[in-house]
Design a protein around this motif. Structure first.
Motif, mmCIF file in Angstrom:
data_model
loop_
_atom_site.group_PDB
_atom_site.id
_atom_site.type_symbol
_atom_site.label_atom_id
_atom_site.label_comp_id
_atom_site.label_asym_id
_atom_site.label_seq_id
_atom_site.Cartn_x
_atom_site.Cartn_y
_atom_site.Cartn_z
ATOM 1 N N VAL A 181 10.592 7.044 -1.952
ATOM 2 C CA VAL A 181 9.727 6.171 -1.161
ATOM 3 C C VAL A 181 8.658 5.582 -2.076
ATOM 4 O O VAL A 181 7.954 6.315 -2.762
ATOM 5 N N HIS A 182 8.549 4.257 -2.054
ATOM 6 C CA HIS A 182 7.558 3.542 -2.855
ATOM 7 C C HIS A 182 6.365 3.203 -1.960
ATOM 8 O O HIS A 182 6.539 2.589 -0.906
ATOM 9 N N TYR A 183 5.169 3.610 -2.387
ATOM 10 C CA TYR A 183 3.941 3.396 -1.623
ATOM 11 C C TYR A 183 3.166 2.223 -2.212
ATOM 12 O O TYR A 183 3.005 2.132 -3.424
ATOM 13 N N PHE A 184 2.663 1.350 -1.306
ATOM 14 C CA PHE A 184 1.922 0.176 -1.718
ATOM 15 C C PHE A 184 0.602 0.082 -0.973
ATOM 16 O O PHE A 184 0.539 0.368 0.226
ATOM 17 N N SER A 185 -0.438 -0.346 -1.689
ATOM 18 C CA SER A 185 -1.692 -0.712 -1.053
ATOM 19 C C SER A 185 -1.478 -2.105 -0.477
ATOM 20 O O SER A 185 -0.935 -2.989 -1.152
ATOM 21 N N MET A 186 -1.887 -2.297 0.789
ATOM 22 C CA MET A 186 -1.640 -3.553 1.484
ATOM 23 C C MET A 186 -2.952 -4.129 2.019
ATOM 24 O O MET A 186 -3.867 -3.388 2.359
ATOM 25 N N LYS A 187 -2.982 -5.458 2.121
ATOM 26 C CA LYS A 187 -4.117 -6.169 2.699
ATOM 27 C C LYS A 187 -3.616 -6.909 3.933
ATOM 28 O O LYS A 187 -2.619 -7.636 3.865
ATOM 29 N N ILE A 188 -4.318 -6.739 5.047
ATOM 30 C CA ILE A 188 -3.936 -7.443 6.277
ATOM 31 C C ILE A 188 -4.408 -8.888 6.180
ATOM 32 O O ILE A 188 -5.567 -9.159 5.860
#
Length: 133
Positions: free
Chosen positions: A83-90
């Motif tokens: 599983v690859h985790y990403f920081s996301m911006k809404i």
């Protein structure tokens, strides 16, 4: 051994709360996680994370940065995972369950203190999620 590939999106709001979903099929039996799901055909991990956040929460997001890769084996069902985790911006949308798998029971922004005691779908992620604040 079969290998499951997926991605997860980690979103914080301006109140420093983490976007989480309650997953489950039976009322009262759900567990919390960040939006996560499996890779579709010809999809990149980044595209998967963006799609899963949109499907599970209704929010439109963009990737800020790749955070980590978690891998292992679920021994009880003999499936390896990555599983690859990403920081996301809404960047748009609103909280709205539209999960095609019908596994999402609720969407909520959770404060760090709440995450310490939540029943997590992936309890091994707790310390990592807490460190993101």
């Amino acid at each position: 051994m079969e290998k499951w590939l997926g991605a997860a999106g980690i979103c914080l709001n301006d109140k420093n709360e983490l976007l989480m979903v309650l997953e489950g099929r039976l009322e009262g039996a759900g567990k919390w996680s960040v939006p996560t799901g499996g890779l579709a055909d010809k999809e990149t991990f980044e595209e998967c994370a963006v799609r899963e956040v949109r499907e599970e929460t209704g929010y439109k997001v963009e990737v800020v940065e790749k955070l980590k890769v978690k891998s292992g084996v679920y021994e009880d069902i003999q499936i390896a995972y990555e599983v690859h985790y990403f920081s996301m911006k809404i960047i748009g949308g609103k909280a709205q369950i539209q999960d095609p798998d019908r596994l999402i029971m609720d969407i909520a922004w959770k404060a760090q203190a709440e995450i310490r005691s939540l029943d997590l779908n992936y309890p091994e992620d707790r310390e990592y999620l807490l460190a993101r604040f």
